[in-house]
Design an enzyme around this catalytic site. Structure first.
Site, PDB file in Angstrom:
ATOM      1  N   GLU A 117      -1.468  -9.550   3.373  1.00  0.00           N
ATOM      2  CA  GLU A 117      -1.251 -10.222   4.722  1.00  0.00           C
ATOM      3  C   GLU A 117      -2.433 -10.403   5.263  1.00  0.00           C
ATOM      4  OE1 GLU A 117      -0.847  -6.586   3.793  1.00  0.00           O
ATOM      5  OE2 GLU A 117      -1.633  -5.512   5.319  1.00  0.00           O
ATOM      6  N   HIS A 139      -3.484  -5.374   0.506  1.00  0.00           N
ATOM      7  CA  HIS A 139      -2.995  -5.768   1.703  1.00  0.00           C
ATOM      8  C   HIS A 139      -3.064  -7.538   1.754  1.00  0.00           C
ATOM      9  CE1 HIS A 139      -2.458  -1.868   3.863  1.00  0.00           C
ATOM     10  NE2 HIS A 139      -3.665  -1.581   3.236  1.00  0.00           N
ATOM     11  N   CYS A 167       0.884  -1.220  -0.164  1.00  0.00           N
ATOM     12  CA  CYS A 167      -0.046  -0.036  -0.107  1.00  0.00           C
ATOM     13  C   CYS A 167       0.816   1.298   0.033  1.00  0.00           C
ATOM     14  CB  CYS A 167      -1.101  -0.108   1.173  1.00  0.00           C
ATOM     15  SG  CYS A 167      -2.453   0.900   0.864  1.00  0.00           S
TER      16      CYS A 167
HETATM   17  N1  GLN Z   1      -2.092   6.477   3.011  1.00  0.00           N
HETATM   18  C1  GLN Z   1      -2.015   5.893   1.666  1.00  0.00           C
HETATM   19  C2  GLN Z   1      -3.480   5.981   1.087  1.00  0.00           C
HETATM   20  O1  GLN Z   1      -4.474   6.388   1.698  1.00  0.00           O
HETATM   21  C3  GLN Z   1      -1.904   4.493   2.001  1.00  0.00           C
HETATM   22  C4  GLN Z   1      -2.714   3.579   2.854  1.00  0.00           C
HETATM   23  C5  GLN Z   1      -2.197   2.479   3.505  1.00  0.00           C
HETATM   24  O2  GLN Z   1      -1.120   2.059   3.308  1.00  0.00           O
HETATM   25  N2  GLN Z   1      -3.164   1.616   3.691  1.00  0.00           N
HETATM   26  O3  GLN Z   1      -3.447   5.809  -0.106  1.00  0.00           O
END
Ligand code: GLN
Length: 547
Positions: free
Chosen positions: A521, A519, A380
């Site tokens: 994970e 994600h 992310c």
């Molecule tokens: N802050 C970033 C976004 O909103 C990444 C979010 C995250 O890593 N879950 O896109």
């Protein structure tokens, strides 16, 4: 219709109620039953989505886009049953539903009260989908006696009272403190905690007692007598080397048998435990070790990256190596060179995160991994940082950055290679967002498909070109830089099915450099490690063999 198991806690918090619930779920599955696990949280936030990871640990996202408590992660990792929005509820959500109904006039002029309106709402929630499984396990957050928890305890009391006899069971988790001076385990706090439960009309059927020492027969008898449970229903929960030993440990202590006995299920089906035996063997008998650095912001609190931690462990189990995780505070590199802090690791992982703090450090970590050909997994925000790094250092866009940081600072400083996503497709409808929307529940959340390039590294890792993964982000890599970045060797190897949203990037001519917008994970299990984590650890293992 399901049978219900309510799990409560007493004496102190953080006893591992979530783990006990998850392990019991796994044991019931091993006996051939279907299960679903639920968490009832007394706090007033509508969901944990807006809470800082420092406050509450990780936010676990479900396929259907709910931002939930990290215990739902435990449930999924132990049972493999994908959690849903309807598996997590807080006082905040209950009260806001009740108040919405009141405004709509649904209560026909009645005075709205905790009993029956709030408790009814909780009971309705508990029942959702109960025709789908054999057992519904509901864990109540907090400890008995907490003011906020009272409506939940009252609701489960009523619930059990209203169901036919023998359909509900109460399991209470407590702690037996050890007095070193007299060499004794003390049962009194547990007795008091059970009294507290009984005073609100709940009599536990099973007592699970955390203890650092073997519980002597005499103490077991005492607990049974004073707490009004059968002796075989006093279950010891000793400290374990790994949480993945919990199902077998609880089985050895007789938990699943006690539960089936309490429901009057005889003869109980024989358990099939080979999956957990294999898991235990892999976690306890590694044949090597890899050292992986997680370069992040919330490094003081391991729970903030709970699922990543676990997914790396699963990757280690798959490769039969122990994964030593070291947390590196990204902010250090704001001031110092990254190299001395990152040399010696077999792989680097940059996890998700929010806000600008520490991001320059994460960009340096991505650069270090790319240039030194160290395996890199960016998740992310970790993918966004890898893209910004490549934009700055390969494509010469010196001011490349994310709109997220400009928004936070209130001024424009960056060329937005990562921009605020305001419109996207979910299934067959369009989702729209505006600047200044509420923060809660408005990100791109939950499961989305991605299409992977034939012949790409990720397609090889997944063994497929079509995947579905969970998302939680507001910002997105801008496709308009694709051509320029690909020319420099940063390949956009996974895209949303409409081809508009970059989901995965990878560096060409690098042993293992992958950034993912989602994600992975969240979907890894000890008995089914996520392919990205399994292969990332394999790549780290290859590096460890070279040095
Ligand atoms: N802050 C970033 C976004 O909103 C990444 C979010 C995250 O890593 N879950 O896109």
């Amino acid at each position: 219709m399901a049978r219900y198991i309510f799990i409560t806690g007493g004496v102190v918090s953080s006893l591992g109620k979530g783990l006990a619930s998850a392990a019991l779920g796994a044991l019931l599955q091993a006996r051939g039953y279907s299960v679903r696990l639920r968490k009832l949280d007394p706090y007033l936030n509508v969901d944990p989505g807006t809470m800082s990871p420092f406050e509450h640990g990780e936010v676990f996202v479900t396929d259907d886009g709910a931002e939930t408590d990290l215990d739902l992660g435990h449930y999924e990792r132990f049972t493999g049953v994908a959690a849903r929005n309807s598996d997590s509820i807080s006082s905040g959500r209950v009260y806001s539903t009740v108040l919405e109904k009141e405004r709509r006039g649904d209560y026909l002029g009645k005075t709205i009260q905790v009993i029956p309106h709030v408790t009814n709402e909780i009971k309705d929630f508990i029942k959702i989908g109960d025709d789908e499984v054999d057992f519904m396990l509901c864990e109540i957050g907090g400890t008995v006696g907490d003011i906020e928890g009272l409506p939940f305890f009252e609701a489960i009391r009523q619930f059990a009272h209203e169901r036919p006899r023998g359909e509900c069971l109460f399991m209470h988790l407590t702690l037996l403190p050890y007095l070193a001076a007299s060499g004794e385990l003390k049962t009194k706090p547990t007795q008091h905690s059970v009294k507290e439960l009984q005073s609100i009309g709940i009599a536990p059927d099973i007592l699970v007692c955390r203890s650092e020492h073997e519980i002597p027969e005499k103490e077991r008898e005492k607990l049974a007598l004073f707490c009004n449970v059968r002796k075989e229903s006093v279950i010891a929960a000793y400290d374990l080397k790994s949480i993945y030993e919990a199902p077998l440990a609880y089985h050895e202590q007789g938990l699943d048998q006690a539960v089936l006995d309490a429901f009057g299920i005889t003869p109980a089906p024989k358990p099939k435990l080979h999956v957990w035996e294999d898991v235990k063997d892999r976690v306890n008998n590694p044949e090597g070790e890899v050292k992986i650095a997680i370069v992040g912001k919330y490094t003081q609190l391991e729970d903030a990256y709970k699922s990543i931690n676990e997914a790396l462990t699963h990757g280690g189990m798959k490769n039969r190596v122990k994964v030593r995780i070291e947390w590196v505070d990204a902010e250090i590199f704001d001031r110092e060179d990254a190299a001395p802090h990152l040399e010696g690791y077999h792989a680097i992982l940059v996890p998700g995160g929010f806000g600008e703090r520490g991001t320059e450090g994460k960009i340096k970590a991505a650069q270090f991994a790319r240039e030194h050909k160290i395996p890199y997994l960016g998740i992310c925000l970790g993918m966004q940082m890898a893209v910004i790094e490549a934009a700055r250092n390969l494509a010469g866009i010196e001011t490349a950055g994310s709109e997220e940081f400009d928004h936070e600072a209130g001024k424009k400083r960056f060329e937005p290679v990562v921009y605020h996503l305001k419109e996207w497709v979910q299934g067959n409808h369009k989702v729209k967002r505006r600047e200044g929307d509420d923060k809660g529940g408005t990100m791109r959340l939950g499961a989305y498909n991605a299409t992977l390039n034939e012949g790409s590294k990720v397609a090889e890792v997944y063994g497929s070109t079509s995947i579905e993964e969970r998302h939680r982000h507001r910002y997105e890599v801008d496709i308009k830089y694709r051509e320029e970045l690909e020319k420099q060797g940063l390949i956009f190897s996974g895209m949303s099915p409409d081809g508009k949203l970059p989901e995965i990037v990878e560096v060409k001519d690098h042993p293992w450099f992958i950034g993912v917008q989602f994600h992975p994970e969240l979907k890894s299990k000890p008995f089914a490690p996520h392919p990205l984590f399994a292969d990332f650890v394999r790549a780290a293992k290859d590096v460890s063999r070279l040095v």
